[in-house]
Design a protein around this motif. Structure first.
Motif, short mmCIF file in Angstrom:
data_model
loop_
_atom_site.label_atom_id
_atom_site.label_comp_id
_atom_site.label_asym_id
_atom_site.label_seq_id
_atom_site.Cartn_x
_atom_site.Cartn_y
_atom_site.Cartn_z
N UNK A 180 0.83 -1.21 0.00
CA UNK A 180 0.00 0.00 0.00
C UNK A 180 0.87 1.26 0.00
N UNK A 181 1.98 1.22 0.72
CA UNK A 181 2.88 2.38 0.74
C UNK A 181 3.57 2.58 -0.60
N UNK A 182 3.77 1.49 -1.35
CA UNK A 182 4.33 1.62 -2.70
C UNK A 182 3.30 2.20 -3.67
N UNK A 183 2.06 1.75 -3.55
CA UNK A 183 1.00 2.23 -4.45
C UNK A 183 0.63 3.68 -4.12
N UNK A 184 0.63 4.00 -2.83
CA UNK A 184 0.25 5.33 -2.37
C UNK A 184 1.39 5.96 -1.56
N UNK A 185 2.53 6.27 -2.19
CA UNK A 185 3.66 6.82 -1.42
C UNK A 185 3.36 8.22 -0.90
N UNK A 186 3.78 8.46 0.32
CA UNK A 186 3.54 9.74 0.98
C UNK A 186 3.99 10.92 0.12
N UNK A 187 5.13 10.76 -0.56
CA UNK A 187 5.67 11.88 -1.35
C UNK A 187 4.80 12.23 -2.56
N UNK A 188 3.92 11.35 -2.99
CA UNK A 188 3.03 11.64 -4.12
C UNK A 188 1.69 12.21 -3.68
N UNK A 189 1.44 12.23 -2.39
CA UNK A 189 0.14 12.64 -1.87
C UNK A 189 -0.27 14.04 -2.34
N UNK A 190 0.64 15.02 -2.24
CA UNK A 190 0.28 16.41 -2.56
C UNK A 190 -0.10 16.59 -4.03
N UNK A 191 0.44 15.76 -4.91
CA UNK A 191 0.14 15.88 -6.33
C UNK A 191 -0.95 14.92 -6.79
N UNK A 192 -1.53 14.17 -5.88
CA UNK A 192 -2.49 13.13 -6.25
C UNK A 192 -3.83 13.67 -6.72
N UNK A 193 -4.23 14.81 -6.25
CA UNK A 193 -5.53 15.36 -6.62
C UNK A 193 -6.62 14.90 -5.67
N UNK A 194 -7.67 15.69 -5.59
CA UNK A 194 -8.75 15.45 -4.64
C UNK A 194 -9.39 14.07 -4.74
N UNK A 195 -9.58 13.50 -5.95
CA UNK A 195 -10.21 12.18 -6.02
C UNK A 195 -9.43 11.09 -5.28
N UNK A 196 -8.12 11.28 -5.10
CA UNK A 196 -7.29 10.25 -4.49
C UNK A 196 -6.98 10.49 -3.01
N UNK A 197 -7.44 11.60 -2.46
CA UNK A 197 -7.15 11.92 -1.06
C UNK A 197 -7.55 10.79 -0.13
#
Length: 161
Positions: free
Chosen positions: A9-26
């Motif tokens: 899960x941390x590989x699929x949703x890495x913390x460093x990508x969170x800010x650029x993920x966009x609202x649908x992925x929050x």
């Protein structure tokens, strides 16, 4: 939580990508990264339109699937009560109940079994030649497979196909 799943899960949703993920992925990121449940619940209540969002970039996992994989059954139950679609399939055709079986999340299985067609799960496992014994405890019966999840009370829940 199985450490391998948490790592995945941390590989699929890495913390460093969170800010650029966009609202649908929050919601996906918050669940995968272990945000407090109160924050997740508050966000969903303000943004209910995203509870079923899934995309190919993230293996088509829905927030419900992420919560099941993460073992966050409080959020899984909350999402179901908010109308999360438990029939959404990921990139392999698996729904939330499939993920509950694979990670041995008996609580999530109990939440989903009354909503989902459990026979569909058993048929899916058999049709894909998955080694049930490596996934879960199996007790063969004449011409059926019974999948057992031990409950705290010592009872079992079974699915038959």
């Amino acid at each position: 939580m199985i450490p391998v799943i948490d790592g995945l899960l941390k590989e699929i949703f890495p913390r460093e990508n969170y800010k650029n993920a966009g609202k649908p992925m929050v919601l996906h990121y918050w669940i995968a990264l272990g945000q407090p449940n109160d924050n997740i619940i508050d966000w969903v209540q303000k943004n209910p339109q995203w509870i079923n969002f899934h995309n190919a970039l993230h293996l088509d996992l829905s927030p419900l699937m992420v919560s099941v994989l993460k073992g966050n059954n409080v959020i899984a139950k909350f999402l179901l009560n908010q109308g999360a679609d438990y029939t959404i399939a990921d990139h392999k055709g698996w729904t939330a109940i499939h993920h509950a079986v694979v990670v041995g999340n008996a609580v999530a299985f109990d939440l989903l079994k009354n909503r989902n067609n459990v026979n569909r799960l058993c048929n899916f496992l058999k049709a894909n030649h998955l080694d049930l014994k490596s996934l879960i405890s199996v007790k063969p019966a004449e011409d059926q497979v019974e999948v057992f999840f031990l409950r705290e009370a010592g009872k079992t829940t079974k699915c038959t196909a």
